[in-house]
Design a protein around this motif. Structure first.
Motif, short mmCIF file in Angstrom:
data_model
loop_
_atom_site.label_atom_id
_atom_site.label_comp_id
_atom_site.label_asym_id
_atom_site.label_seq_id
_atom_site.Cartn_x
_atom_site.Cartn_y
_atom_site.Cartn_z
N ASN A 1 0.81 -1.23 0.00
CA ASN A 1 0.00 0.00 0.00
C ASN A 1 0.84 1.27 0.00
O ASN A 1 0.43 2.31 -0.54
N ILE A 2 2.03 1.20 0.64
CA ILE A 2 2.84 2.42 0.78
C ILE A 2 3.87 2.57 -0.34
O ILE A 2 4.23 3.69 -0.71
N ALA A 3 4.33 1.44 -0.92
CA ALA A 3 5.37 1.51 -1.96
C ALA A 3 5.03 2.48 -3.11
O ALA A 3 5.88 3.29 -3.50
N PRO A 4 3.79 2.46 -3.65
CA PRO A 4 3.50 3.37 -4.77
C PRO A 4 3.62 4.86 -4.38
O PRO A 4 3.82 5.72 -5.24
N LEU A 5 3.51 5.15 -3.08
CA LEU A 5 3.57 6.56 -2.64
C LEU A 5 4.98 7.14 -2.78
O LEU A 5 5.16 8.36 -2.73
N LEU A 6 5.99 6.25 -2.96
CA LEU A 6 7.37 6.74 -3.10
C LEU A 6 7.57 7.52 -4.41
O LEU A 6 8.57 8.21 -4.57
N ILE A 7 6.64 7.36 -5.34
CA ILE A 7 6.77 8.13 -6.59
C ILE A 7 5.62 9.13 -6.73
O ILE A 7 5.29 9.57 -7.83
N SER A 8 5.02 9.48 -5.59
CA SER A 8 3.93 10.47 -5.59
C SER A 8 4.45 11.83 -6.07
O SER A 8 5.61 12.18 -5.84
N PRO A 9 3.60 12.62 -6.74
CA PRO A 9 4.05 13.97 -7.14
C PRO A 9 4.30 14.87 -5.92
O PRO A 9 5.01 15.88 -6.02
N SER A 10 3.74 14.51 -4.75
CA SER A 10 3.90 15.35 -3.56
C SER A 10 5.15 14.95 -2.79
O SER A 10 5.31 13.79 -2.39
#
Length: 679
Positions: free
Chosen positions: A198-207
């Protein structure tokens, strides 16, 4: 004149009271409006309260004292309250949480956490974000019990489901996770509820904020956790391995906070065994990044975190220690940690200077930790460290600093350097480091005592010039006290130091050890549940029972008890090493002049020795054969009678078999013993 003074005092008091009552009256007015029957006026009252408390800690404290929190929580939880009102209540509570630690305690005592968690079940995104923001503020406080997040098993999966809603929910939720993940149990709960995927994709978030919080989450999940770390190695984020995402985040063009946290993630994965210490992402990326953080252009906290993480990364690996010691003049760079802030400091920001003066001890602590890690294996690195300007003096003063953490780090550093024979003979002697070390041992917490007593063990080795002055300082009593500690580590160190001290010692020192320790305590240690304690106690006994006059003297006063303890060890389920050490003690006793008679009159013990001569383990066979050899040695009085008795008991047959043993040492030892019969 006196009258005037009294009048002045009388005039002052009412003024203070009137100001206070005015503040309380204003605050009271805000609280009263929360009870207005008109919902619109309540909403306006909450909005006005929100504006009044921003940046005003006094106003926050007043409102809490006057009971605003229970009312705000009531309004927040009322289904009949409008969404706008519930959201505004959440915002005000978040603002109150940004005050002092006492504010947080009051909010937690009013059960703010269950109320906000309940609020997360609402479908309105703005309200959910407001509740999450407030929860985040409460949970990042050190006084909030993080366990409150795990009480209800439905909370973590629900928080995971909120990650897909918006960048704000992603930022606040991951921040809550990283602050509330404090134990291996917490790591497991988060892992089992899909934290990684769930958290891995957030590492490439625009924010940036989302990326940063996700990264922090991974650092606390991976710390000392093999299960998480080995899973992370195989995770792909848009086709790219997670470790490569971390490597990109360590690039120099990224913010320092991101570089450092990514380096921590890779460090923890490496220490958990998921990435090899020779992997290029460690050797060529993580290690240089952490060394870079130690340079003086970085902020104090960055230098501290960089040094401590680097110390942890290379602690078990000599190759990384060697690479780090030759990277960017690290050993010399760390010397700057002790000169900070200097009188010519480049800090122009007064607030920053004040902060750094208060935290300068953290730099010294980090430097000691890193030096300890660097010098734990390699002799050349230790030499380089001790030759760094005033290094030994710095360690000596570190041992008596007021900060317990600095004292612990300094003694750790000393312990690391004390593994060097060269340093024990030179720097340690020149700077009389044993003196502050002894002082530290008089009164310190167990953590410091363990490290200080470990160092003392090394200073008591026979080739250490510090051994004599330490002996004269009355150290024996202190070490005997350590052997009575509840802590196994302290018992081990106390007995280990006595063992080192007794090696090739004169009779006076040995007698003093036996007297101070007391036979009761010695035999208690011989039945200690901790195998390390038992092993070192056997080592001490073996050293005490060396050279014939010493053997005879100790056995004449304590022989029966010693043999009884030895019998118990040989009969129990113990490791080969422990039994070997025990048989070596018997071999020493067999070498005494009068002591050997105690063995010869103890048929039970002789049968045990014979049993071990025929054992499947060569080490034990060797030790038992050595024992027999000492008993039947020709040139000693009574050898003929001893030989005859052992022949009758069947020892010669066993020796004869051993002369053709496959192990050359055992074969030789048996042949030497047989020759005693033939001579």
């Amino acid at each position: 004149m006196i009258v005037g003074r009294e009048m002045a005092c009388l005039l002052e008091a009412p003024l203070r009271i009137s100001v206070l009552s005015e503040v309380t009256a204003t605050s009271r007015h805000y609280v009263d409006r929360l009870f207005d029957p008109d919902p619109q006026k309540v909403l306006q009252g909450v909005i006005d309260m929100k504006n009044a408390v921003i940046g005003n800690n006094k106003q926050k404290a007043n409102l809490i004292v006057l009971g605003a929190v229970p009312r705000l929580l009531y309004l927040l939880q009322q289904g009949s309250s409008s969404l706008q009102l519930r959201t505004e209540c959440s915002v005000v509570l978040g603002s109150l949480a940004m005050g002092t630690e006492n504010n947080i305690k009051s909010l937690v005592d009013c059960h703010i956490i269950p109320a906000l968690l309940q609020g997360l079940l609402c479908v309105d995104l703005i309200f959910i974000e407001a509740c999450l923001r407030c929860l985040r503020t409460v949970f990042i406080s050190p006084v909030t019990p993080v366990q409150l997040l795990y009480t209800d098993p439905t909370v973590i999966p629900h928080l995971m489901s909120l990650l897909s809603l918006s960048q704000r929910t992603q930022e606040y939720t991951t921040q809550i996770f990283s602050h509330c993940c404090k134990t291996p149990e917490h790591q497991t709960v988060l892992f089992n509820h899909g934290a990684i995927q769930n958290i891995a994709p957030l590492l490439i978030s625009p924010s940036y904020k989302v990326r940063m919080q996700a990264l922090k989450c991974f650092s606390v999940l991976a710390y000392e956790n093999t299960q998480v770390s080995t899973t992370l190695v195989n995770v792909l984020v848009e086709g790219e391995l997670l470790s490569q995402v971390f490597v990109r985040m360590m690039q120099r063009d990224q913010p320092i906070e991101m570089q450092l946290t990514a380096a921590k993630c890779l460090t923890y994965m490496c220490r958990a065994g998921a990435i090899g210490t020779d992997d290029h992402c460690i050797v060529l990326k993580t290690l240089p990044c952490l060394v870079r953080m130690c340079s003086k252009e970085h902020l104090l906290e960055e230098r501290v975190e960089g040094a401590e993480t680097l110390a942890y990364l290379m602690e078990p690996d000599v190759e990384l220690q060697r690479i780090a010691s030759t990277t960017d003049h690290l050993v010399a760079m760390l010397a700057d940690y002790f000169k900070y802030p200097s009188s010519v400091s480049a800090i122009t920001d007064i607030k920053r200077l004040d902060h750094d003066l208060k935290h300068a001890h953290e730099l010294r602590q980090a430097a000691f930790k890193l030096y300890a890690s660097l010098g734990s294996n390699d002799e050349d690195i230790r030499k380089k460290i001790t030759e760094t300007e005033n290094m030994m003096d710095r360690i000596v003063s570190g041992l008596s600093e007021s900060s317990i953490k600095v004292r612990l780090a300094a003694v750790r550093c000393l312990h690391s350097l004390s593994r060097s024979v060269q340093q024990l003979r030179t720097s340690f002697h020149d700077h009389a480091v044993w003196k502050p070390l002894m002082k530290l041992l008089q009164n310190a917490p167990d953590e410091v005592l363990v490290m200080a007593s470990s160092t003392l063990c090394n200073l008591l080795l026979e080739f250490s010039p510090s051994k004599e002055p330490i002996l004269e300082s009355g150290v024996i009593e202190l070490l005997c006290t350590l052997t009575q500690s509840d802590s196994p580590a302290l018992r081990v160190n106390g007995i280990w130091a006595l063992m080192n001290m007794s090696f090739q010692a004169d009779q006076k020192v040995k007698q003093e050890i036996v007297r101070s320790l007391g036979t009761e305590q010695l035999f208690r240690l011989l039945s200690d549940p901790d195998t390390n304690v038992l092993m070192k106690t056997l080592g001490l006994l073996r050293n005490l029972l060396s050279t014939r006059p010493h053997i005879d003297q100790i056995m004449s006063s304590n022989g029966q008890q010693i043999l009884q303890a030895v019998t118990l060890i040989l009969e129990a389920e113990h490791s080969v090493d422990i039994k070997e050490q025990t048989l070596c003690i018997l071999a020493n006793i067999a070498d005494g002049n009068t002591a050997k008679d105690l063995l010869m009159t103890n048929d039970d013990m002789l049968h045990k020795i014979k049993h071990y001569m025929a054992h499947s383990n060569v080490k034990l066979q060797l030790a038992a054969t050595f024992c027999v050899s000492n008993l039947i040695w020709n040139e000693e009085d009574g050898s003929q009678e001893r030989q005859d008795k052992l022949r009758e008991m069947g020892f010669v047959d066993v020796l004869h078999k051993l002369t053709s043993a496959p192990d050359p040492n055992l074969c030789d030892k048996a042949k030497t013993a047989m020759q005693q019969y033939l001579a």
